[in-house]
Scaffold this active site. Structure first.
Site, PDB file in Angstrom:
ATOM      1  N   ILE A 157       0.843  -1.005   0.454  1.00 37.79           N
ATOM      2  CA  ILE A 157       0.357  -0.175   0.056  1.00 37.79           C
ATOM      3  C   ILE A 157       0.435   0.805   0.037  1.00 37.79           C
ATOM      4  O   ILE A 157       0.218   1.996  -0.266  1.00 37.79           O
ATOM      5  CB  ILE A 157      -0.966   0.404   1.258  1.00 37.79           C
ATOM      6  CG1 ILE A 157      -1.924  -1.114   1.322  1.00 37.79           C
ATOM      7  CG2 ILE A 157      -1.742   1.272   1.294  1.00 37.79           C
ATOM      8  CD1 ILE A 157      -3.310  -1.430   2.501  1.00 37.79           C
ATOM      9  N   PRO A 206       1.842  -1.979   9.421  1.00 35.79           N
ATOM     10  CA  PRO A 206       1.228  -2.669  10.780  1.00 35.79           C
ATOM     11  C   PRO A 206       1.503  -2.146  12.273  1.00 35.79           C
ATOM     12  O   PRO A 206       2.444  -1.825  12.341  1.00 35.79           O
ATOM     13  CB  PRO A 206       1.628  -4.142  10.193  1.00 35.79           C
ATOM     14  CG  PRO A 206       3.623  -3.318   9.875  1.00 35.79           C
ATOM     15  CD  PRO A 206       2.871  -2.486   8.601  1.00 35.79           C
ATOM     16  N   ARG A 234      -2.626   0.966  11.652  1.00 26.65           N
ATOM     17  CA  ARG A 234      -3.514   1.198  12.523  1.00 26.65           C
ATOM     18  C   ARG A 234      -3.279   2.044  13.862  1.00 26.65           C
ATOM     19  O   ARG A 234      -2.409   2.561  13.780  1.00 26.65           O
ATOM     20  CB  ARG A 234      -3.010  -1.096  13.242  1.00 26.65           C
ATOM     21  CG  ARG A 234      -2.839  -1.537  12.482  1.00 26.65           C
ATOM     22  CD  ARG A 234      -4.102  -1.821  12.785  1.00 26.65           C
ATOM     23  NE  ARG A 234      -4.775  -3.488  11.632  1.00 26.65           N
ATOM     24  CZ  ARG A 234      -5.400  -3.837  10.606  1.00 26.65           C
ATOM     25  NH1 ARG A 234      -5.219  -2.704  10.046  1.00 26.65           N
ATOM     26  NH2 ARG A 234      -5.152  -4.665  10.071  1.00 26.65           N
ATOM     27  N   GLU A 263     -11.497   0.591  18.150  1.00 20.93           N
ATOM     28  CA  GLU A 263     -13.311   0.430  17.197  1.00 20.93           C
ATOM     29  C   GLU A 263     -14.204  -0.628  16.959  1.00 20.93           C
ATOM     30  O   GLU A 263     -14.129  -1.710  17.964  1.00 20.93           O
ATOM     31  CB  GLU A 263     -12.149   0.198  15.929  1.00 20.93           C
ATOM     32  CG  GLU A 263     -11.496   1.386  15.817  1.00 20.93           C
ATOM     33  CD  GLU A 263     -10.740   0.919  14.514  1.00 20.93           C
ATOM     34  OE1 GLU A 263      -9.727   1.400  12.987  1.00 20.93           O
ATOM     35  OE2 GLU A 263     -10.395  -0.438  13.790  1.00 20.93           O
ATOM     36  N   HIS A 285     -12.984   3.382   9.535  1.00 24.22           N
ATOM     37  CA  HIS A 285     -12.426   1.845   8.710  1.00 24.22           C
ATOM     38  C   HIS A 285     -13.133   1.349   7.843  1.00 24.22           C
ATOM     39  O   HIS A 285     -13.977   0.751   7.882  1.00 24.22           O
ATOM     40  CB  HIS A 285     -12.341   0.675  10.106  1.00 24.22           C
ATOM     41  CG  HIS A 285     -11.261   0.018  10.043  1.00 24.22           C
ATOM     42  ND1 HIS A 285     -10.437  -0.106  11.253  1.00 24.22           N
ATOM     43  CD2 HIS A 285     -10.121  -0.527   8.819  1.00 24.22           C
ATOM     44  CE1 HIS A 285      -9.940  -1.091  10.688  1.00 24.22           C
ATOM     45  NE2 HIS A 285      -9.611  -1.913   9.649  1.00 24.22           N
TER      46      HIS A 285
END
Length: 310
Positions: A157, A206, A234, A263, A285
């Protein structure tokens, strides 16, 4: 064979799952608590989950269970030692959402960078009706071209975002949190240099021991006052109280977040108090959740089940 989906709502009801019927009996639940999972998996051969914890408490009675498929990249909810002891295999999914997350990164940035919330409100509040001037530039904004875009985490990404940033004319630098991802195309810098020189910082790393609370008070103090932070990695990578302080004090110009420490959002989240969308945009998200990405995700899961039993 019996396949049990424990939290189908996590991938959306608009995604067609009929292809799984060819494997046998398919039972779908919208949500499952750990207690419900323990009963619902008793006679399952395959369990498909997103966030439901998989451990002795939730699958201890599942004597037929052979495969657990996670409809996500992260596998923190799996007790892998327990699965290994039971000879139960597991699969996760990577690479399905690269385009979607990169696109959402840009969407968050452009909304903040060009103050679109302000200008949209300016027009819809009727202030533009019969105004004296054809244009209005109360909120200043700049071009991305020739600005420095710092990327934290140069995985798939991060690399895609770097390509997009380059197309927009930005100068891309990156910091590898793992020390493993390198590039001959973009300039690698240390963390402090990325913080102090970047006009835009986007997080694509991550959550691990290298990134937990990476963006804290000390980090924000090193950033430009005009800088914008985007986090689609994250939530716990960012210390939310420190971010709230940095935004309210003007230490940084803005932040766009798709991930949070807790979340759904906790009532105690300090970012709740910031209502100015020119400073802060939070999405729930959803960066990964483009229709094509979710279709791609479930196609991968389908093939995982098919390959395992073939």
């Amino acid at each position: 064979m019996k396949i049990v989906f424990l939290d189908r709502k996590s991938i959306g009801e608009d995604i067609d799952l009929s292809c799984f019927n060819e494997f046998g009996d398919v039972v779908i639940y919208d949500y499952s608590t750990p207690e419900e999972a323990a009963e619902r998996t008793v006679d399952a051969d395959v369990v498909i989950i997103n966030k439901v914890p998989i451990n002795e408490n939730t699958i201890g009675k599942a004597n037929n269970l052979k495969l657990v498929c996670v409809t996500a990249t992260g596998t923190n909810n799996l007790d892998k030692d327990y699965l290994a002891k039971r000879n139960i295999e597991w699969r996760n999914v990577a690479g399905y959402s690269t385009e979607a997350v990169a696109q959402h990164t840009l969407a968050l940035l452009l909304n903040l960078y060009e103050h679109l919330s302000y200008y949209d409100d300016y027009v819809k509040s009727e202030k533009y009706v019969n105004d004296k001037l054809f244009t209005h530039f109360e909120m200043h904004f700049n071009e991305i071209a020739n600005k420095t875009w710092g990327i934290i985490g140069l995985g798939a990404i991060g690399k895609r975002v770097a390509e997009i940033a380059t197309c927009l004319g930005a100068n891309v630098v990156y910091y590898s949190t793992s020390g493993k991802n390198h590039s001959d195309i973009y300039k690698e810098v240390d963390f402090d240099t990325l913080l102090s020189t970047s006009d835009v910082i986007s997080i694509h790393a991550p959550l691990d021991e290298n990134t937990l609370h990476l963006m804290d008070k000390n980090a924000f103090e090193k950033m430009k006052n005009s800088a914008i932070l985007i986090n689609v990695g994250r939530g716990p990578i960012v210390v939310e109280k420190d971010l709230a302080d940095a935004l309210e004090s003007g230490q940084i110009a803005g932040a766009g977040l798709d991930v949070l420490d807790v979340e759904p959002m906790s009532p105690e989240n300090p970012l709740r108090n910031i209502k100015d969308s020119n400073k802060l945009i939070i999405t729930p998200h959803i960066a990964w959740a483009a229709v094509e990405a979710r279709q791609r995700l479930m196609k991968i899961i389908y093939n995982q089940v098919k390959d395992y039993f073939n």
